[in-house]
Design an enzyme around this catalytic site. Structure first.
Site, PDB file in Angstrom:
ATOM      1  N   GLY A  46      -9.397  -3.508  -3.988  1.00  0.00           N
ATOM      2  CA  GLY A  46     -10.405  -4.511  -3.670  1.00  0.00           C
ATOM      3  C   GLY A  46     -11.776  -4.143  -4.186  1.00  0.00           C
ATOM      4  O   GLY A  46     -12.502  -4.983  -4.731  1.00  0.00           O
ATOM      5  N   ASP A 106       0.807  -1.210   0.000  1.00  0.00           N
ATOM      6  CA  ASP A 106       0.000   0.000   0.000  1.00  0.00           C
ATOM      7  C   ASP A 106       0.846   1.268   0.000  1.00  0.00           C
ATOM      8  O   ASP A 106       0.642   2.156  -0.835  1.00  0.00           O
ATOM      9  CB  ASP A 106      -0.939  -0.003   1.205  1.00  0.00           C
ATOM     10  CG  ASP A 106      -1.801   1.242   1.253  1.00  0.00           C
ATOM     11  OD1 ASP A 106      -2.874   1.244   0.623  1.00  0.00           O
ATOM     12  OD2 ASP A 106      -1.406   2.225   1.908  1.00  0.00           O
ATOM     13  N   ALA A 135      -4.864   2.436  -1.032  1.00  0.00           N
ATOM     14  CA  ALA A 135      -4.498   1.749  -2.275  1.00  0.00           C
ATOM     15  C   ALA A 135      -5.010   0.316  -2.267  1.00  0.00           C
ATOM     16  O   ALA A 135      -5.526  -0.185  -3.271  1.00  0.00           O
ATOM     17  CB  ALA A 135      -2.983   1.785  -2.477  1.00  0.00           C
ATOM     18  N   ASP A 136      -4.869  -0.358  -1.143  1.00  0.00           N
ATOM     19  CA  ASP A 136      -5.422  -1.713  -1.005  1.00  0.00           C
ATOM     20  C   ASP A 136      -6.936  -1.699  -1.120  1.00  0.00           C
ATOM     21  O   ASP A 136      -7.530  -2.522  -1.829  1.00  0.00           O
ATOM     22  CB  ASP A 136      -5.034  -2.291   0.358  1.00  0.00           C
ATOM     23  CG  ASP A 136      -3.647  -2.909   0.373  1.00  0.00           C
ATOM     24  OD1 ASP A 136      -3.336  -3.676  -0.547  1.00  0.00           O
ATOM     25  OD2 ASP A 136      -2.889  -2.632   1.313  1.00  0.00           O
ATOM     26  N   LEU A 137      -7.570  -0.781  -0.399  1.00  0.00           N
ATOM     27  CA  LEU A 137      -9.032  -0.773  -0.350  1.00  0.00           C
ATOM     28  C   LEU A 137      -9.639  -0.484  -1.716  1.00  0.00           C
ATOM     29  O   LEU A 137     -10.603  -1.155  -2.131  1.00  0.00           O
ATOM     30  CB  LEU A 137      -9.503   0.263   0.668  1.00  0.00           C
ATOM     31  CG  LEU A 137      -9.103  -0.025   2.124  1.00  0.00           C
ATOM     32  CD1 LEU A 137      -9.440   1.160   3.011  1.00  0.00           C
ATOM     33  CD2 LEU A 137      -9.771  -1.282   2.635  1.00  0.00           C
TER      34      LEU A 137
END
Length: 412
Positions: A189, A156, A184-186
């Site tokens: 997803g 991230d 960035a991860d969220l």
């Protein structure tokens, strides 16, 4: 606060929601992939989460903090409800064979391994698509399946740095800053979930599955939004502005008599209401304040002029006065204040679930409000391997002896 069903509920059969009847083989871990599959689970899909025997998802060890009176990390619990945990060692041929058998019963495979990693186990999309032509295969990686950076791992903070948001975040004279949550991860997803829903609609029309290629850097660039467009329009790198807005002024934090407040003056009529209500009529005759464009060009003057005005009242006094005039404003809340906020509570943004440990655990609710098929909270985040026997026995018809034999070999 909502209360959900306990650990004994069979959420495969009791599932409700727009994705009821879909089954997902979940080979994701950490945050981007589990965010995607939890959303699918909340909307009714059955999620079979494959974890490494003994170790499990990396985030089981991302602690402290732990959920009180359990051995589960708060991190893991946050993105793994409505999932069944099945332990399988996919590095071993017998584990790979189990995955192939499970895929006979699944609509979607979600994974966030490095590019090419699953192909080593015969589980890459190109290896599976002929055998499973209806399979929707979602791959979430740091940099996507193609391009010069494809082999690199993605993290991230690394993506926030490479994707530009750190150059936009922080005080003008300070150092670049990442956002305080792993956005960035969220976003990766959630974009993965959108891709899966689109692929499902295509499959419903044609019968054809496909691969979804989600790169965290791609999704990060996509949500640069107005700042990205500001650059494309001018060719100039936007500066860091702290809490100020690049295109609107005043739209920022101001100190008050007892703290801080966010003041969001979105247009010229709103600025006029503000000036007339709080003794600043003279500003309306000043060309440097007359329009939003001129205020943006003179943002420091706007800040310096309004700061002593805002310091004349407490935060609560300002919120009461500004809300009466329908001028955007709000306190800068701690998380304690967020979860105690009456509106957050009225919107049921915390759900209490009965964990397999016997403890009640609180999780953050799904924000999607559907009038006919709302998200459901059927099963709490599982303990490692909690559903291995149930899935292998119930879905694949394996006997207790067969499952025990696999466990003895370290396969499950």
């Amino acid at each position: 606060m909502q209360h959900a069903t306990g650990p004994g509920s069979d959420f495969a059969t009791s599932a409700t929601g727009p994705l009821q009847g879909l089954r997902v083989l979940d080979l994701t871990r950490v945050l981007a992939g589990p965010t995607c599959t939890q959303m699918l689970g909340d909307l009714g899909a059955e999620i079979i989460k494959i974890e490494r025997p003994e170790a499990g998802d990396d985030t089981r060890g991302f602690a402290p903090p732990f959920i009180p009176n359990t051995r589960e990390s708060a991190y893991f619990v946050g993105v793994n409800r409505n999932k069944k945990s099945v332990t399988v060692d996919i590095a071993k041929p017998e584990g790979q064979a189990l995955i192939l058998r499970l895929l006979e019963h699944c609509d979607i495979l979600a994974e966030n391994f490095k590019v090419g990693a699953l192909a080593k186990y015969g589980l890459g999309y190109q290896q599976l698509k002929a055998r499973f032509p209806r399979l929707i295969y979602c791959s979430i990686t740091g940099f996507g399946q193609t391009g010069p950076y494809a082999p690199r791992p993605g993290y991230d903070a690394l993506i926030q740095a490479m994707g530009g948001v750190m150059s936009l975040t922080g005080e003008p004279a300070g150092s670049p800053q990442k956002v305080g949550v792993p956005v960035a991860d969220l976003f990766a997803g959630l974009y993965g979930c959108i891709g899966i829903l689109a692929a499902l609609n295509h499959r419903n029309a044609t019968g054809e599955g496909q691969q979804i290629d989600i790169g965290m850097l791609d999704t990060h660039v996509a949500w640069l939004a107005n700042q990205g467009m500001n650059y494309l329009a001018t060719g100039q790198n936007p500066p860091r502005l702290g809490n100020q807005h690049p295109n609107i002024a005043p739209y920022q934090e101001f100190p008050t008599k007892d703290g801080y407040i966010i003041l969001a003056v979105g247009n010229d009529p709103t600025f006029e209401r503000f000036c007339k209500a709080f003794g600043q009529e003279a500003l309306l005759a000043d060309p440097r304040f007359a329009t939003n464009a001129s205020r943006v060009q003179n943002r420091q003057l706007v800040t310096d002029t309004l700061t002593p005005v805002m310091q004349g009242r407490t935060t609560a006094e300002w919120i009461e006065a500004l809300e009466a005039l329908k001028i955007g404003c709000g306190p800068i809340n701690t998380l304690e204040q967020v979860f105690a906020d009456p509106h957050v509570q009225a919107r049921d943004m915390v759900v209490e679930m009965q964990h397999a440990s016997g403890e009640a655990v609180k999780v953050i609710a799904n924000p999607v409000k559907l009038s006919a098929t709302p998200p459901s909270y059927r099963s709490p985040p599982p303990v490692l391997g909690q559903h291995t026997d149930e899935v292998l026995g119930g879905l694949l018809g394996m006997t207790e002896a067969e499952i025990s034999g696999l466990r003895h070999k370290g396969i499950t």
